[in-house]
Motif scaffolding. Structure first.
Motif, PDB file in Angstrom:
ATOM      1  N   THR A   1      50.284  28.650  32.697  1.00 18.94           N
ATOM      2  CA  THR A   1      49.665  29.059  33.851  1.00 18.94           C
ATOM      3  C   THR A   1      50.778  29.202  34.878  1.00 18.94           C
TER       4      THR A   1
ATOM      5  N   LYS B   1      47.375  36.272  32.084  1.00 23.06           N
ATOM      6  CA  LYS B   1      46.862  36.770  30.940  1.00 23.06           C
ATOM      7  C   LYS B   1      47.829  37.539  30.198  1.00 23.06           C
ATOM      8  N   HIS B   2      48.635  38.092  30.938  1.00 21.36           N
ATOM      9  CA  HIS B   2      49.952  38.987  30.359  1.00 21.36           C
ATOM     10  C   HIS B   2      51.061  38.340  30.379  1.00 21.36           C
TER      11      HIS B   2
ATOM     12  N   SER C   1      45.599  34.109  38.350  1.00 18.66           N
ATOM     13  CA  SER C   1      44.732  34.003  37.301  1.00 18.66           C
ATOM     14  C   SER C   1      44.731  35.053  36.028  1.00 18.66           C
ATOM     15  N   LYS C   2      44.624  36.185  36.810  1.00 17.07           N
ATOM     16  CA  LYS C   2      44.429  37.360  35.907  1.00 17.07           C
ATOM     17  C   LYS C   2      45.775  38.030  35.499  1.00 17.07           C
TER      18      LYS C   2
END
Length: 317
Positions: free
Chosen positions: A99, A125-126, A121-122
């Motif tokens: 994170t 993810k990558h 947070s989006k």
């Protein structure tokens, strides 16, 4: 002779001690002057913090006689326990994390992106995107892109949403981005048009000039539109320029197919004298039936003919 030597030795020691003492006083005076000058340039909060720090008083702690006996400083020299407990060490960067929140306290770039409204947070993810942001310097790599986007027409309150979707714009060359805007302007897209397109299709400016030109040409040719109508179309639906062309091609193929089938059935009904599309009159044929029903049902219920007759007619076209 020995008494003369003793006098010379004492005189040399007195001179040396006096010189060291005067040098120490001059050094302390210069340090105090430089400290005052530097403090004047700092914010008041930092100045106040520095004033509370106690500086060592060489005059009270060291005597002139003790200067000759000072040992050289060593980086390995132990320090008293009471001084050691006052040392505050910064927390190290996490060696591995899933994170970006673990890095926010250590990264000015991430802190400022959060203030802009970017949803980390989006992005986290990558993994490639997260690594990209951690390597970037806000002043050198990000600030210039933000100013460019504002010049294009992206408002301050839109930057967070835009960058959350298109964080990859930070890897684009600024001059290339400007060239793509200039290309759209050369095609008579207004500044408001470009702002609307970039806002609704965040990846638009990630496309090269060649790709943008090919996309515009494709829709103008396939849909048989004028230049103005093509421009109006992509302003309303800018994702036509950034999305995959395969679904578009498939839909267009089905739609032309249907149009051709409607034309064939209409001509057959006209040949039979049954092309009646007025709902107020007998033998009305709805457009829905003309398009949707299979050939067998169309021939038997609408045309009142056989499928063989219909196929023979098609060969004459």
């Amino acid at each position: 002779m020995s008494s003369d030597i003793c006098l010379l030795h004492r005189g040399f020691k007195t001179y040396r001690t006096s010189s060291l003492w005067n040098s120490s006083q001059a050094t302390n005076s210069n340090r105090q002057e430089n400290h005052s000058a530097q403090s004047a340039l700092l914010p008041s909060g930092i100045q106040q913090s520095q004033k509370t720090q106690k500086l060592p008083n060489l005059e009270s702690e060291l005597s002139p006689e003790g200067l000759d006996d000072l040992p050289p400083l060593s980086p390995l020299q132990p320090i008293p326990e009471e001084e050691a407990v006052q040392i505050i060490a910064g927390s190290p960067l996490p060696p591995l994390s899933f994170t970006l929140r673990d890095y926010v306290d250590h990264s000015e770039t991430l802190q400022k992106l959060v203030l802009l409204g970017v949803d980390l947070s989006k992005i986290e993810k990558h993994p490639d995107a997260a690594n990209l942001l951690l390597r970037l310097d806000f002043e050198k790599d990000i600030k210039q892109i933000l100013l460019f986007l504002k010049d294009v027409g992206i408002e301050d309150n839109e930057l967070g949403t835009f960058l959350t979707k298109n964080y990859a714009i930070f890897s684009e060359d600024l001059e290339n981005l400007k060239t793509r805007v200039a290309y759209l302007q050369s095609k008579n897209f207004t500044k408001a048009d470009i702002a609307q397109m970039v806002r609704n299709a965040p990846f638009l400016l990630n496309f090269s000039v060649e790709r943008l030109d090919n996309r515009l040409g494709f829709f103008q040719k396939e849909l048989e539109l004028s230049v103005k109508k093509t421009r109006d179309l992509v302003v309303r639906l800018p994702r036509l320029l950034t999305g995959s062309l395969e679904p578009v091609k498939e839909n267009m193929k089905v739609f032309n197919t249907k149009l051709f089938k409607v034309k064939e059935r209409h001509l057959f009904l006209t040949y039979l004298g049954r092309a009646q599309y007025d709902p107020a009159k007998p033998n009305y044929i709805s457009l829905d039936k003309l398009v949707s029903i299979p050939d067998k049902i169309f021939c038997e219920e609408i045309a009142k003919a056989s499928v063989q007759d219909f196929n023979k007619f098609l060969k004459t076209l």
